[in-house]
Design a protein around this motif. Structure first.
Motif: not given
Length: 996
Positions: A915-936
């Protein structure tokens, strides 16, 4: 022998002078200056006299005119005549000479010693007032530590790297060879298993003594020249242990150390340990801020926007949820704090006035952004602003079913919630959680109960930061009306699509009409969520009460915020996949009952499931007719009751007045006194009967005027019989209310009795209460059945076995007498109601599965992105030469990554269930604040966290091709391991599902 006067002076002068003093003339007569046992020559004496004369002239030059005049008066000391015996005692040290500062030697010629010293003390107070108080000593200590904390944090980060390369906290400090030591001082070092005196080495490059202590793995207990230090190892063990067992206080831990060390406890040991622990937490907070700044996660409300990876990490192309975010909040008064005040006083009116606060000054603020400031909370109080709140009136909140709920819940009664508790400053906390248990925000309830300002301020804050959401509250029906009536919040709530709900557990206490609109079962888009997470959270956080009840405001908030952060990181996140899996299995279990519903529909003759929605609308319309009695009917029932009272008063008066007076014997008779008492008793009864008759008559006349009745009703009139029927209906309703309340209380007690964590004695106590309550329920059933049989036509009676199975108030509300007969309606019958509830459960189960599929994929994507991002940032900081900061990022990565393997195994196991209908394949996040490289800027260092930081820019997402530069690094192995496990499990049909 000394004289009597000398003896008295000898006794009184002992406390004022401990050494023999001779006059200047005696020292000048010797002709020599004695230093030890060496006699100086004339040249040395002359040089010494010249140096002394220069120093004396310099002192005179620095003195004011008043001081020079006082010095001259002191030097003008007259000769004192001693008798021979007393002078001999003084010279041999057997007595003390009493010399007055005014030149008088003895008490006969001068004031007494007590007067003299009292005058000196008064003079000193006038000239040199002591403005120091013990209330500001904590603040002085805080101010002394404050400028040192940044450098202490630098040393702590370097020390962390050093021990990380060795044995961690088990490492022992060794002075590196070739180190230039500028100084050594002995200090007392408190460790876990021993306390010893060790050398504190001051090495070249140490800016502060505190930095020297941290370099050796110690935290000082004093800001300057510490004599006692505590090892970081001991402080870390206490920190982690208290987070796992919040009941553990500093005093108990220090006493345990004393027992281990084999020494007696001392009160100052607890104070020293507490100071060192505060400094340790402050240093850790600074390091955490630096890590967040380095990762670009220091912007306002960043933690709140990313608190839950399942709720707040949307992906591209995922299904749109009707309610994207669900939260719950509630108040709890266990974490109250006593207010340390002076003794209360009574004013002229007899009211108690709370004394002034005796709390020590402390301007520290608990780290983190969990708390909403008090100023922001008070802005939403009803009396905070006339211009904003003048249209916010409570009378506009009443509707057809609000009154019934208001009587059931204490936190809906303003008279209860607005009561200030004199002995407490903070009376509890107001907590908000997401549906998975992550803490969103928290507030302090200050000198009050659960006021509406706490719920309104949290709602406004979440709507501004998170947007559209639904919030479950035990009085969600009132919250919805408060938000819609608020002049400032109503527009924001309507714009964001705010929805107020009532939790599944508290739904038992609301009436049926309220439940139809706000209960989770009937609200589209909420799934099977109960929104009752606060109760479970409070059952654990209540353990903090014993250590925060008498703490300062800062230490209470420090303990609470530290506990909340630890719970989010190590409890809620670690159990997130287990929670999602249990929800998924429950939804699949409910979905499997679809055939049962189809069978019930065939038996009831229901053609389509759309009919259940029509049933619900009919039920709502029927219950609205029962919500309030018409005013005319109420007055007529009251008039009927007054008429009955009047007839009873007339009959009683007639009987008393018609009774013959008792015979009165002669005064000489022995029964005369008793007869007088009987006569007086009868006279009093007659007077009372007349007064009651007059009062009943006035009440009847008043109602006749209000009802415009021309002729008084009689028992044979139709109006009399109709009103009697209404009164019997009211009696029936009241017996039903009483039975309903007893059953609801029984259900709550039974749930508590079977609740995990309830002790044996408490379970026994509840069981005895249930036995007594069962007798009361049976008696209430008997009264209800009696009233039901008296109805025309008779109402259905109830049996004990039937009543104890009632689970919702709907089963009681449908028994109420309405203006139409609903007994033949399908939705009013038990089978129809069961089918309708099953229909809505199936709808919610489908919604829950859809939501869980979205949340599971969000979590999978978040684990991958977080690992890759932190690995990349760690490498970047290493390349920039910030090894200490890179090591802290590594610790953060390992902190989250420790749960990845278990989460992966649980998700793969969930994928293998039917009955499991989900997916364990990673997707692409809409929010780009959390995992973007930080310019310094490579040429400048990161400024201190206390200074304002410019907003950091992002250059690319965690899914861009920028990873190719580091594709050969071994640090990416763990980040890709999760994807490999998922691919293997998909190819092999879940071959790793057995991993636990």
């Amino acid at each position: 022998m000394p004289s009597v006067r000398a003896t008295r002076n000898r006794t009184s002068a002992t406390s004022s002078s401990k050494a023999i003093r001779t006059s200047a003339s005696l020292r000048q007569k010797s002709g020599r200056v004695v230093s030890g046992q060496k006699t100086l020559k004339s040249t040395a004496i002359r040089v010494a006299q010249e140096e002394e004369a220069e120093r004396h002239a310099q002192r005179l030059q620095n003195m004011s005119r008043r001081q020079r005049r006082e010095l001259e008066q002191l030097q003008d000391i007259p000769e004192v005549d001693f008798d021979d015996d007393f002078e001999d005692d003084v010279l041999h040290g057997r007595a003390t000479a009493q010399i007055s500062h005014e030149g008088d030697a003895f008490a006969r010629e001068a004031r007494t010693n007590a007067e003299l010293f009292e005058e000196i003390r008064q003079d000193q107070r006038k000239q040199y007032p002591d403005k120091r108080t013990r209330r500001n000593r904590t603040q002085i200590q805080v101010d002394a530590f404050a400028p040192q904390l940044e450098r202490m944090a630098d040393t702590y980060m370097d020390w962390s790297v050093e021990i990380g390369e060795e044995d961690g906290l088990a490492s022992t400090y060794r002075l590196p060879e070739g180190t230039r030591v500028q100084g050594i001082r002995k200090v007392v070092v408190v460790d876990i298993f021993a306390a010893s005196r060790e050398d504190l080495h001051f090495v070249a490059g140490d800016a502060l003594e505190a930095c020297s202590c941290i370099r050796q793995g110690w935290i000082p207990s004093s800001p300057t020249t510490p004599t006692a230090v505590v090892t970081i190892r001991a402080l870390e063990i206490f920190r982690v242990t208290r987070l796992r067992c919040p009941r553990l206080g500093i005093q108990a831990f220090v006493r345990a150390l004393c027992d281990i060390h084999g020494v007696a406890p001392r009160p100052w040991l607890t104070t020293q340990f507490s100071v060192a622990f505060d400094v340790y937490l402050a240093v850790r907070a600074i390091v955490d801020r630096r890590v967040q700044v380095a990762l670009g996660r220091h912007t306002p409300n960043w933690r709140l926007k990313n608190a839950c990876p399942a709720c707040l990490y949307p992906l591209q192309g995922e299904p749109t949820l009707k309610i994207p975010i669900m939260a719950t909040f509630d108040g709890n008064n266990s974490l109250s704090r006593s207010d340390l005040c002076e003794k209360s006083e009574v004013d002229e009116s007899g009211a108690w006035i709370q004394g002034a606060s005796k709390a020590r000054r402390d301007n520290r603020v608990a780290p983190g952004d969990y708390y909403i400031p008090r100023e922001e909370v008070n802005r939403w109080a009803k009396d905070s602003g006339v211009d904003v709140m003048k249209s916010f009136a409570a009378e506009g909140l009443e509707d057809e079913h609000d009154g019934a709920c208001r009587e059931r819940w204490q936190n809906m009664k303003e008279s209860v919630t607005s009561r200030a508790y004199g002995m407490y400053d903070e009376t509890g906390i107001f907590l908000c959680l997401c549906r998975h248990g992550f803490v969103l925000v928290v507030e302090d309830m200050v000198k009050s109960g659960e006021l509406s300002k706490y719920a309104l301020s949290v709602t406004a804050h979440l709507l501004k930061v998170l947007g559209k959401l639904a919030i479950g509250y035990d009085i969600g029906c009132l919250l919805d009306k408060l938000v819609k009536a608020h002049p400032e919040l109503s527009a924001l709530a309507e714009e964001k699509g705010f929805k107020a709900l009532v939790g599944a557990f508290h739904g038992h206490g609301h009436n049926r009409l309220c439940g139809i609109d706000y209960l989770m079962t009937y609200v589209e888009g909420v799934g099977l969520e109960a929104l009752e997470g606060c109760e479970s959270f409070f059952s654990k956080s209540n353990a903090l009460a014993s250590t925060t009840r008498h703490a300062s405001r800062f230490h209470r908030q420090q303990a609470i915020t530290t506990y909340l952060k630890h719970t989010d990181t190590f409890d809620t996140y670690s159990g997130l996949v287990s929670l999602l899996s249990s929800k998924y299995r429950r939804a699949l279990e409910i979905r499997s009952t679809y055939q049962t519903l189809r069978q019930a529909m065939r038996e009831l003759g229901v053609q389509s499931r759309d009919e259940f929605q029509q049933w619900r609308e009919k039920e709502r319309a029927h219950l609205r007719t029962l919500s309030k009695e018409p005013v005319q009917e109420t007055l007529e029932m009251e008039y009927y009751q007054k008429l009955v009272n009047l007839r009873e008063a007339e009959e009683n008066t007639s009987v008393i007045l018609s009774a013959p007076p008792p015979p009165i014997p002669a005064e000489a008779n022995a029964d005369y006194a008793e007869a007088v008492k009987t006569t007086r008793r009868l006279e009093a009864q007659r007077r009372h009967a007349l007064e009651l008759h007059e009062r009943a008559l006035k009440a009847v006349q008043d109602l006749e005027i209000r009802l415009l009745i021309q002729r008084r009703w009689r028992p044979e009139d139709a109006e009399w019989r109709a009103a009697a029927t209404l009164v019997s209906h009211r009696r029936y309703q009241r017996t039903l209310d009483n039975l309903q309340g007893l059953i609801i209380a029984r259900m709550f007690e039974l749930g508590k009795c079977n609740m995990s964590g309830t002790g044996y004695k408490l379970r026994k106590h509840i069981a005895k209460a249930l036995q007594a309550r069962s007798k009361a329920v049976k008696a209430a059933i008997d009264r209800y059945n009696e009233a039901a049989r008296a109805m025309q036509p008779p109402k259905p009676t109830l049996e004990w076995e039937e009543v104890v199975e009632y689970a919702f108030l709907a089963d009681f509300d449908l028994l109420r007498e309405g203006r139409e007969d609903i007994r033949e309606e399908k939705w009013a019958q038990p089978a129809g109601r069961a089918a309708m509830d099953q229909h809505y459960k199936l709808l919610r189960a489908d919604e829950e599965i859809q939501r869980l599929n979205v949340e599971i994929r969000r979590l999978v994507t978040h684990m991958r992105d977080e690992e890759k991002f932190l690995t990349r940032e760690e490498g970047r900081l290493q390349e920039e030469g910030k090894g200490a900061l890179a090591y802290q990022v590594r610790l953060l990565r390992e902190e989250r990554g420790r749960f990845t393997e278990r989460h992966t195994a649980q998700l793969v196991k969930l994928r293998s269930i039917p009955g499991f209908t989900g997916s364990l394949t990673p997707g692409v996040s809409i929010s780009r604040e959390r995992h973007e490289p930080v310019a310094r800027n490579q040429d400048t260092d990161m400024p201190p966290p206390s200074t304002p930081q410019p907003e950091l820019e992002s250059t690319q997402s965690g899914d861009d091709d920028g990873d190719d530069d580091n594709s050969g690094d071994e640090d990416y192995d763990l980040a890709e391991a999760f994807l490999n496990i998922i691919r293997i499990s998909q190819d092999s049909g879940g071959g790793v599902s057995d991993v636990t």
